[in-house]
Design a protein around this motif. Structure first.
Motif, PDB file in Angstrom:
ATOM      1  N   ILE A  84       0.920  -1.357  -0.016  1.00 11.02           N
ATOM      2  CA  ILE A  84      -0.025   0.121  -0.201  1.00 11.02           C
ATOM      3  C   ILE A  84       1.026   1.248  -0.034  1.00 11.02           C
ATOM      4  O   ILE A  84       1.633   1.285   0.904  1.00 11.02           O
ATOM      5  N   PRO A  85       0.918   2.041  -1.181  1.00 12.17           N
ATOM      6  CA  PRO A  85       1.779   3.132  -1.273  1.00 12.17           C
ATOM      7  C   PRO A  85       1.650   4.007   0.091  1.00 12.17           C
ATOM      8  O   PRO A  85       0.494   4.312   0.635  1.00 12.17           O
ATOM      9  N   ALA A 130       0.396  17.733  -4.799  1.00 12.13           N
ATOM     10  CA  ALA A 130       0.460  17.142  -3.897  1.00 12.13           C
ATOM     11  C   ALA A 130       0.312  15.680  -4.178  1.00 12.13           C
ATOM     12  O   ALA A 130      -0.159  15.170  -4.758  1.00 12.13           O
ATOM     13  N   ALA A 131       1.484  14.807  -3.596  1.00 14.20           N
ATOM     14  CA  ALA A 131       1.540  13.181  -3.825  1.00 14.20           C
ATOM     15  C   ALA A 131       0.134  12.673  -3.162  1.00 14.20           C
ATOM     16  O   ALA A 131      -0.304  11.581  -3.950  1.00 14.20           O
ATOM     17  N   GLY A 132      -0.615  13.149  -2.371  1.00 12.17           N
ATOM     18  CA  GLY A 132      -1.936  12.579  -2.181  1.00 12.17           C
ATOM     19  C   GLY A 132      -2.774  12.644  -2.978  1.00 12.17           C
ATOM     20  O   GLY A 132      -3.956  11.984  -2.857  1.00 12.17           O
ATOM     21  N   GLY A 133      -2.884  13.460  -4.088  1.00  6.87           N
ATOM     22  CA  GLY A 133      -3.755  13.486  -5.112  1.00  6.87           C
ATOM     23  C   GLY A 133      -3.482  12.746  -6.355  1.00  6.87           C
ATOM     24  O   GLY A 133      -4.119  12.704  -7.382  1.00  6.87           O
ATOM     25  N   LEU A 139       0.894   6.711  -7.726  1.00  8.76           N
ATOM     26  CA  LEU A 139       1.416   6.206  -6.547  1.00  8.76           C
ATOM     27  C   LEU A 139       2.450   5.197  -6.446  1.00  8.76           C
ATOM     28  O   LEU A 139       3.418   5.135  -5.642  1.00  8.76           O
ATOM     29  N   LYS A 140       2.032   4.205  -7.170  1.00  7.48           N
ATOM     30  CA  LYS A 140       2.881   2.998  -7.153  1.00  7.48           C
ATOM     31  C   LYS A 140       4.043   3.382  -7.948  1.00  7.48           C
ATOM     32  O   LYS A 140       5.085   3.066  -7.378  1.00  7.48           O
ATOM     33  N   ALA A 141       3.981   4.167  -8.745  1.00 10.27           N
ATOM     34  CA  ALA A 141       5.401   4.677  -9.412  1.00 10.27           C
ATOM     35  C   ALA A 141       6.148   5.769  -8.491  1.00 10.27           C
ATOM     36  O   ALA A 141       7.588   5.501  -8.223  1.00 10.27           O
ATOM     37  N   LEU A 142       5.495   6.318  -7.542  1.00  7.29           N
ATOM     38  CA  LEU A 142       6.087   7.213  -6.541  1.00  7.29           C
ATOM     39  C   LEU A 142       6.621   6.364  -5.397  1.00  7.29           C
ATOM     40  O   LEU A 142       7.798   6.394  -5.132  1.00  7.29           O
ATOM     41  N   GLU A 143       6.049   5.235  -5.169  1.00  9.40           N
ATOM     42  CA  GLU A 143       6.704   4.185  -4.143  1.00  9.40           C
ATOM     43  C   GLU A 143       7.908   3.455  -4.559  1.00  9.40           C
ATOM     44  O   GLU A 143       8.837   3.453  -4.000  1.00  9.40           O
ATOM     45  N   LEU A 157      10.807  -5.320  -3.329  1.00  7.16           N
ATOM     46  CA  LEU A 157       9.513  -4.930  -3.961  1.00  7.16           C
ATOM     47  C   LEU A 157       8.418  -5.608  -3.693  1.00  7.16           C
ATOM     48  O   LEU A 157       8.108  -6.852  -3.871  1.00  7.16           O
ATOM     49  N   ASP A 158       7.379  -5.031  -2.802  1.00 10.94           N
ATOM     50  CA  ASP A 158       6.148  -5.702  -2.351  1.00 10.94           C
ATOM     51  C   ASP A 158       4.802  -5.320  -3.144  1.00 10.94           C
ATOM     52  O   ASP A 158       4.390  -4.530  -2.899  1.00 10.94           O
ATOM     53  N   GLU A 159       4.546  -6.349  -3.961  1.00 11.45           N
ATOM     54  CA  GLU A 159       3.456  -6.452  -4.994  1.00 11.45           C
ATOM     55  C   GLU A 159       3.219  -5.122  -5.508  1.00 11.45           C
ATOM     56  O   GLU A 159       2.117  -4.424  -5.337  1.00 11.45           O
TER      57      GLU A 159
END
Length: 274
Positions: A84-85, A130-133, A139-143, A157-159
């Motif tokens: 979960i990011p 903002a990253a929250g949007g 979000l996966k790419a940011l993770e 790398l977790d799923e």
């Protein structure tokens, strides 16, 4: 590079990991699979320092990591993502990477951050939003980008593909195929999708009820009767568990097509699910 020796983790009376021996060399890619509750994320947590093993050792370049906090392990080169990011929601994409790089590498390297933003397709959103949007694929790419910003020599790398639609999954598979050569990281990948494991991982290890029950080439591992039973609960013919293998060529072709799509007009403008 990474050696797990008799690694065991218990939560009360539950053995989440039970005497796991596993090794991964520099630059190698290893898929880690198993049914839900098999101990995969617990193994990641033990390597990255979020849980303390009850027995056994975690060695990184021959150094025992016992007692080292997560940030100290990151400084040694152990990076990870979460299923979960977990963005710093009020900060921009670029600010998230700055924090991650400072945490993991101890310094800021603008050139590396620019390379990571380009690689993950987030350059177009780096300083705007903002990253929250962000959308899930972003979000996966940011993770992944945050993990790369820590300059890992071992990347857990977790799923990272979980929940992605077809377009986002193809883009991610292309990135993961390129990642070890481009950034020099060994990769330990948790993934439930057998097609993805076949396409990306020359080697796969299987956990079941905290025990390592198989370790080898995907074509061999997914024919192992013990592995089949762990997924089906029966002694079913192993060929049924290998049906996804016939589709692996298509998955590899899709990853190659995505990697070659340099002319995509949306590249660099951010991610989207299709």
């Amino acid at each position: 590079m990474l050696e797990l020796k008799n690694l065991s983790v218990r939560f009360g009376g539950l053995a989440a990991l039970d005497g796991v021996d596993l090794a991964l060399g520099a630059g190698q890619v290893l898929g880690l699979v198993g049914p839900n509750g098999a101990g995969k994320t617990t193994l990641f947590n033990a390597v990255s320092g979020l849980v303390r093993p009850g027995a056994g050792r975690v060695l990184f370049d021959g150094r025992d990591l016992a007692g080292l906090a997560p940030h100290r392990r990151a400084r040694l080169g152990v990076g990870r993502t979460f299923q979960i990011p977990q963005p710093l929601a009020r900060l921009t994409v670029a600010e998230n990477l700055l924090v991650a790089q400072r945490f993991g590498a101890g310094r800021v390297d603008p050139a590396r951050l620019a390379e990571i933003l380009d690689f993950t397709g987030l350059a177009g959103k780096a300083g705007r939003d903002a990253a929250g949007g962000l959308a899930l694929s972003e979000l996966k790419a940011l993770e992944l980008a945050k993990a790369l910003a820590t300059a890992p020599r071992l990347l857990l790398l977790d799923e990272v593909l979980a929940g992605l639609e077809s377009h986002g999954k193809r883009r991610f598979m292309a990135m993961l195929a390129e990642l070890p050569a481009r950034f020099g990281s060994a990769v330990l990948l948790i993934e439930h999708d057998i097609e993805t494991i076949h396409a990306l991982c020359p080697r796969v290890a299987v956990l079941d009820f905290g025990r390592l029950i198989a370790d080898g080439a995907p074509a061999d591992v997914f024919r192992d009767p013990a592995v089949v039973r762990s997924y089906t609960g029966t002694g079913a013919d192993a060929d049924a568990a290998m049906a996804a293998g016939a589709r692996a060529a298509a998955a590899r072709a899709a990853a190659a097509d995505a990697a070659a799509a340099d002319a995509d007009p949306d590249a660099g403008a951010g991610w989207r699910d299709a």
